[in-house]
Scaffold this motif. Sequence first.
Motif, short mmCIF file in Angstrom:
data_model
loop_
_atom_site.label_atom_id
_atom_site.label_comp_id
_atom_site.label_asym_id
_atom_site.label_seq_id
_atom_site.Cartn_x
_atom_site.Cartn_y
_atom_site.Cartn_z
N GLU A 15 0.90 -1.32 0.11
CA GLU A 15 -0.19 0.03 0.07
C GLU A 15 0.92 1.32 0.08
O GLU A 15 1.74 1.45 0.94
CB GLU A 15 -0.91 -0.03 1.28
CG GLU A 15 -1.47 1.48 1.74
CD GLU A 15 -2.38 2.10 0.93
OE1 GLU A 15 -3.12 1.46 0.52
OE2 GLU A 15 -2.12 3.34 0.84
N THR A 16 0.60 1.96 -0.96
CA THR A 16 1.57 3.49 -1.12
C THR A 16 0.61 4.55 -1.60
O THR A 16 0.99 5.26 -2.14
CB THR A 16 2.80 3.26 -1.92
OG1 THR A 16 2.25 3.00 -3.41
CG2 THR A 16 3.65 2.39 -1.43
N GLU A 20 1.82 6.74 3.41
CA GLU A 20 2.42 5.78 4.47
C GLU A 20 3.01 4.54 3.31
O GLU A 20 2.05 4.33 2.51
CB GLU A 20 1.20 4.89 5.07
CG GLU A 20 1.23 5.44 6.62
CD GLU A 20 0.25 6.60 6.83
OE1 GLU A 20 -0.68 6.83 6.02
OE2 GLU A 20 0.49 7.74 7.71
N THR A 21 4.14 4.16 3.46
CA THR A 21 4.69 3.07 2.78
C THR A 21 4.23 1.85 3.55
O THR A 21 4.84 1.76 4.74
CB THR A 21 6.09 3.07 2.68
OG1 THR A 21 6.38 4.57 2.18
CG2 THR A 21 6.49 2.05 1.35
N ILE A 44 3.82 -3.85 8.33
CA ILE A 44 5.02 -2.81 8.43
C ILE A 44 4.45 -1.57 7.73
O ILE A 44 4.13 -1.42 6.74
CB ILE A 44 6.38 -3.16 7.81
CG1 ILE A 44 6.80 -4.58 8.40
CG2 ILE A 44 7.56 -2.39 8.13
CD1 ILE A 44 6.90 -4.75 9.86
N VAL A 45 4.48 -0.45 8.62
CA VAL A 45 3.82 0.76 8.17
C VAL A 45 5.11 1.95 8.30
O VAL A 45 5.64 2.18 9.43
CB VAL A 45 2.67 1.27 8.83
CG1 VAL A 45 2.32 2.65 8.18
CG2 VAL A 45 1.62 0.12 8.48
N SER A 46 5.52 2.52 7.29
CA SER A 46 6.52 3.56 7.49
C SER A 46 5.74 4.90 7.14
O SER A 46 5.33 5.16 6.01
CB SER A 46 7.78 3.47 6.44
OG SER A 46 8.27 4.77 6.65
N HIS A 67 8.42 7.26 -0.72
CA HIS A 67 7.93 5.99 -1.22
C HIS A 67 9.23 5.45 -1.47
O HIS A 67 9.51 4.17 -1.36
CB HIS A 67 6.96 5.94 -1.98
CG HIS A 67 5.59 6.35 -1.08
ND1 HIS A 67 5.21 5.38 -0.20
CD2 HIS A 67 4.39 6.89 -1.39
CE1 HIS A 67 3.88 6.03 0.29
NE2 HIS A 67 3.56 6.83 -0.51
N ILE A 68 9.74 5.88 -2.66
CA ILE A 68 10.67 5.21 -3.39
C ILE A 68 12.11 4.84 -2.48
O ILE A 68 12.57 3.61 -2.57
CB ILE A 68 11.47 6.21 -4.44
CG1 ILE A 68 10.45 6.46 -5.54
CG2 ILE A 68 12.75 5.68 -5.03
CD1 ILE A 68 10.88 7.33 -6.59
N LYS A 69 12.32 5.60 -1.33
CA LYS A 69 13.42 5.38 -0.37
C LYS A 69 12.84 4.21 0.56
O LYS A 69 13.89 3.22 0.79
CB LYS A 69 13.62 6.59 0.34
CG LYS A 69 14.86 7.33 0.17
CD LYS A 69 15.02 8.64 1.06
CE LYS A 69 14.78 9.86 0.98
NZ LYS A 69 14.68 10.57 1.75
#
Length: 383
Positions: A15-16, A20-21, A44-46, A67-69
């Motif tokens: 999910e992006t 939130e990534t 896992i949520v960043s 998101h790319i990172k």
Amino acid sequence: MKNIFRKKINILAIETSCDETSASIVQINTASNKKYNIKILSNIVSSQVKLHAKYNGVYPELASREHIKNMIPVLEESLDIFNIQGKNNILSYQDIILKNIDILAVTAGPGLIGSLLIGVNTAKTLAYALDKPIYSINHLEGHIYANFINPVSFPQFPLVALIVSGGHTSLVYMKNHLEYEVIGETLDDAAGEAFDKVACLLNIGYPGGPIISKMAMELKAKNLKSTTNQSSRDDIKISFPRPMINSHDFNFSFSGLKTSVLYTLKKLPKKLSRDLISQIAKEFQDAVIETLVSKTIRAARKYKVKSILLGGGVSSNKFLREKMSQTTSKKLPDIKLYFSESEFCTDNAAMIGMAAAYKIILGKPPTKWYDVNANPNQTIGQI
Ligand code: KG4
Ligand code: ZN
């Protein structure tokens, strides 16, 4: 779909759609008697919330770059549950996916195009390179299916789902699993967006929802303590309209409410006491919640549903849950109300994996990897 006959099906969900990534492993356990249970093995949520705070909202270009990172580290962390070989004998993550993952799932829309593209292209690449089936999932259907994660009991159909987040305010009627009819939505700002904008007007931070809710809670606690209730706000009456509460449809509008807060602030001194800010926050929150509850209850009655579901970031609001719960028990006591744990209300990949799990269980075919496309305006039910 040879994998469907395996006893355990592991879904890798991504999910992006916004800021939130997230990556999650969702497992379907199929017993021989055709019963199944679905477990979240990892989620896992960043979150990029801190990064966007100085802009008081999501800065789309920055979101895509983040998101790319974060995509690959988040993906790998979600897969670490399978890395049981020990530190000296770590499998490559490609091997872990090849060995353990049966199916991929990804949010294709709606959302920010730059954000969606990162998740969609990651999932498509894995599906193509590792020859795995893939399901294209709508973000709103994810928010609905968050209610099927660890439920005490399963929601019964027909149902009505209120999805309230930073980007959406929708009432969705469901006659059955995966059958969606949008019966109402916001004509302008989403409920969460209104919380964020009002918090910005009050200069109390971002995201606005949790802060406004906390301030309203503080005020409630203070008022309970002091029966005399003497404070700087004694002679100031704050009240806001309940937008479209009496309209005959199930649509919402929150931008006028935000303007009403702005006009109220213009009449007040520049420097406000914390009590007064809390009072404005509480009155604004009450206006949003009363409107959401009133329309949802009306929809539930009209469509003769058995369950009401709440989903999206705003559904973690304690006051919304309380008010919806009290009103449902009072006005429609036969209807059961559902909301998920807070971690599954805000954006996460577990809800996307859960929606995919139901598509698999109900025999919906996967999407061809080349047909999975990011669609910022995707409507629920559209592939
Ligand atoms: O579902 P979500 O994580 O992202 C979107 O899909 O938009 O929702 C984020 C939104 C933000 O606008 C945030 O202010 C709001 O949910 N939110 C809340 C609360 N927690 C998050 N709104 C009201 N009360 C809360 N406790
Ligand atoms: Zn969302």
